[in-house]
Design a protein around this motif. Structure first.
Motif, short mmCIF file in Angstrom:
data_model
loop_
_atom_site.label_atom_id
_atom_site.label_comp_id
_atom_site.label_asym_id
_atom_site.label_seq_id
_atom_site.Cartn_x
_atom_site.Cartn_y
_atom_site.Cartn_z
N UNK A 1 15.18 -7.92 -8.36
CA UNK A 1 15.67 -6.68 -8.96
C UNK A 1 14.54 -5.74 -9.37
N UNK A 2 13.31 -6.29 -9.46
CA UNK A 2 12.17 -5.46 -9.82
C UNK A 2 11.43 -4.92 -8.60
N UNK A 3 11.89 -5.24 -7.41
CA UNK A 3 11.15 -4.89 -6.19
C UNK A 3 11.00 -3.38 -6.02
N UNK A 4 12.10 -2.63 -6.17
CA UNK A 4 12.05 -1.18 -5.96
C UNK A 4 11.20 -0.49 -7.03
N UNK A 5 11.41 -0.77 -8.34
CA UNK A 5 10.55 -0.14 -9.34
C UNK A 5 9.07 -0.46 -9.15
N UNK A 6 8.76 -1.73 -8.81
CA UNK A 6 7.36 -2.10 -8.59
C UNK A 6 6.80 -1.42 -7.35
N UNK A 7 7.62 -1.31 -6.31
CA UNK A 7 7.18 -0.62 -5.10
C UNK A 7 6.82 0.83 -5.40
N UNK A 8 7.68 1.52 -6.15
CA UNK A 8 7.41 2.92 -6.50
C UNK A 8 6.18 3.03 -7.39
N UNK A 9 5.99 2.05 -8.28
CA UNK A 9 4.81 2.07 -9.15
C UNK A 9 3.53 1.91 -8.33
N UNK A 10 3.51 0.92 -7.43
CA UNK A 10 2.31 0.71 -6.59
C UNK A 10 2.08 1.90 -5.66
N UNK B 1 2.86 5.04 -6.28
CA UNK B 1 2.32 6.13 -7.10
C UNK B 1 0.85 5.91 -7.40
N UNK B 2 0.51 4.68 -7.77
CA UNK B 2 -0.89 4.37 -8.07
C UNK B 2 -1.77 4.57 -6.84
N UNK B 3 -1.27 4.14 -5.69
CA UNK B 3 -2.05 4.26 -4.45
C UNK B 3 -2.27 5.72 -4.08
N UNK B 4 -1.24 6.55 -4.21
CA UNK B 4 -1.38 7.96 -3.89
C UNK B 4 -2.35 8.66 -4.85
N UNK C 1 -4.79 7.15 -6.37
CA UNK C 1 -6.12 6.64 -6.00
C UNK C 1 -6.70 7.41 -4.82
N UNK C 2 -5.88 7.62 -3.78
CA UNK C 2 -6.34 8.38 -2.62
C UNK C 2 -6.69 9.81 -3.00
N UNK C 3 -5.80 10.45 -3.75
CA UNK C 3 -6.02 11.85 -4.14
C UNK C 3 -7.26 11.99 -5.01
N UNK C 4 -7.40 11.11 -5.98
CA UNK C 4 -8.53 11.20 -6.91
C UNK C 4 -9.87 10.93 -6.25
N UNK C 5 -9.96 9.86 -5.47
CA UNK C 5 -11.24 9.48 -4.87
C UNK C 5 -11.63 10.40 -3.71
N UNK C 6 -10.66 10.75 -2.86
CA UNK C 6 -10.98 11.68 -1.78
C UNK C 6 -11.30 13.06 -2.34
N UNK D 1 -9.60 1.20 -9.16
CA UNK D 1 -9.91 2.27 -8.19
C UNK D 1 -9.21 3.60 -8.51
N UNK D 2 -8.05 3.54 -9.17
CA UNK D 2 -7.37 4.77 -9.57
C UNK D 2 -8.06 5.40 -10.79
#
Length: 311
Positions: free
Chosen positions: A22-31, A33-36, A38-43, A283-284
């Motif tokens: 039941x936590x799969x979708x919220x965790x997916x959206x959280x990861x 968001x963090x990944x995006x 991270x990419x935006x900030x570091x690039x 990394x974020x």
């Protein structure tokens, strides 16, 4: 049962976070968001350093490589974690697991070496200001960074070859977000002496070695700062090192907790939390830390934004 336990593993199954579907979708959206972020900030940090001439200094040259490593570092693990959440587990072949382990170790080792090199750069800037331009020449910078990449490659090759030469037994389940050494060691059968030696070698030549360089550099920096007569001068000098110290404390603190301890009896849940922090969150945070506590970066960002608004 004994025969089942001795079944050789041909595929690894990542099952982290699958116990609570039941936590799969919220965790997916959280990861995601963090990944995006991270990419935006570091690039964004890399582009900012390249566009603003005031940031064409050795410190920011090293910071651009650190940002690039953070992008690569998180890209090895975060997409894999999101796939595990969507598919409620992910099966990895022996080769794919070894490749992920190699890339993670390669980028992680380079991160460690870069942070140590950045501490040396701060030492030269604070303690040897008149020789800074002479020591940190463009040729020297390229030489230092090339050495960092070669050392990272060597560390990754040694650890990967050693870790994947022994047999793995059991059902191949890894209650983790990627193929890292602690969960892999729990699956080994037979003599694991080679892996133990590798852990010691990695501990001696990467984490503590880099930590010693950082500690000695900042000890000398603090001694130099204390000799500055005015409180304002001391605060201004120390502020140039605050961002780097924060990044070092976060990254090395979690790595030391993860690797330089006895893994027996440790909970997988606690290990997962720590691994998420140093592979996903840090990394974020790095570009945020360096931008919020760095006047030059904030001024360069304002300049770029004002230029965009005028156009």
């Amino acid at each position: 049962m004994a025969e089942t336990n001795l079944t050789l593993v041909t595929h690894f199954l990542l099952i982290a976070f699958t116990q609570h579907p039941e936590q799969a979708v919220p965790l997916f959206l959280l990861f995601l968001s963090i990944y995006l972020i991270t990419l935006l900030g570091n690039l964004g940090m890399i582009i900012l350093i390249r566009m603003d001439r005031r940031l064409h200094t050795p410190m920011y040259f090293l910071l651009s490589h650190l940002s690039f490593m953070d992008v690569c570092y998180s890209s090895v693990t975060v997409p894999q974690t999101m796939a595990v959440l969507l598919e409620r587990g992910a099966a990895l072949s022996h080769t794919r697991c070894a490749a992920q382990f190699f890339l993670f170790t390669f980028f992680g080792s380079i991160d460690c070496y870069l942070l140590a090199l950045m501490a040396y750069d701060r030492y030269v800037a604070v303690c040897q200001p008149l020789l800074y331009v002479t020591i940190m020449t463009q040729k020297a910078q390229l030489g230092f960074v090339s050495g960092v990449y070669v050392a990272g490659l060597f560390s990754a090759l040694v650890r990967t070859v050693s870790a994947f030469t022994l047999s793995f037994c059991g059902n191949g389940e890894i209650d983790f977000i990627f193929c890292d050494l602690p969960p892999l060691l729990k699956l080994t059968c037979g003599d694991s002496h080679t892996q133990e030696v590798v852990i010691i070698v990695f501990a001696i030549f990467v984490l503590p070695a880099c930590t010693v360089v950082i500690l000695v550099s900042y000890l000398l920096i603090i001694m130099a700062i204390m000799k500055i007569p005015s409180a304002g001068g001391r605060a201004k000098t120390f502020s140039t090192c605050a961002s780097h110290l924060t990044a070092v404390a976060l990254f090395f603190g979690t790595l030391i907790f993860m690797y330089l301890r006895d893994n027996s009896g440790q909970s997988s849940e606690k290990d997962r939390v720590v691994s998420v922090f140093y592979t996903t969150v840090i990394p974020m945070l790095n570009p945020i830390i360096y931008s919020l506590r760095n006047k030059e970066v904030k001024e360069a960002l304002r300049k770029i934004l004002s230029r965009v608004q005028r156009s």
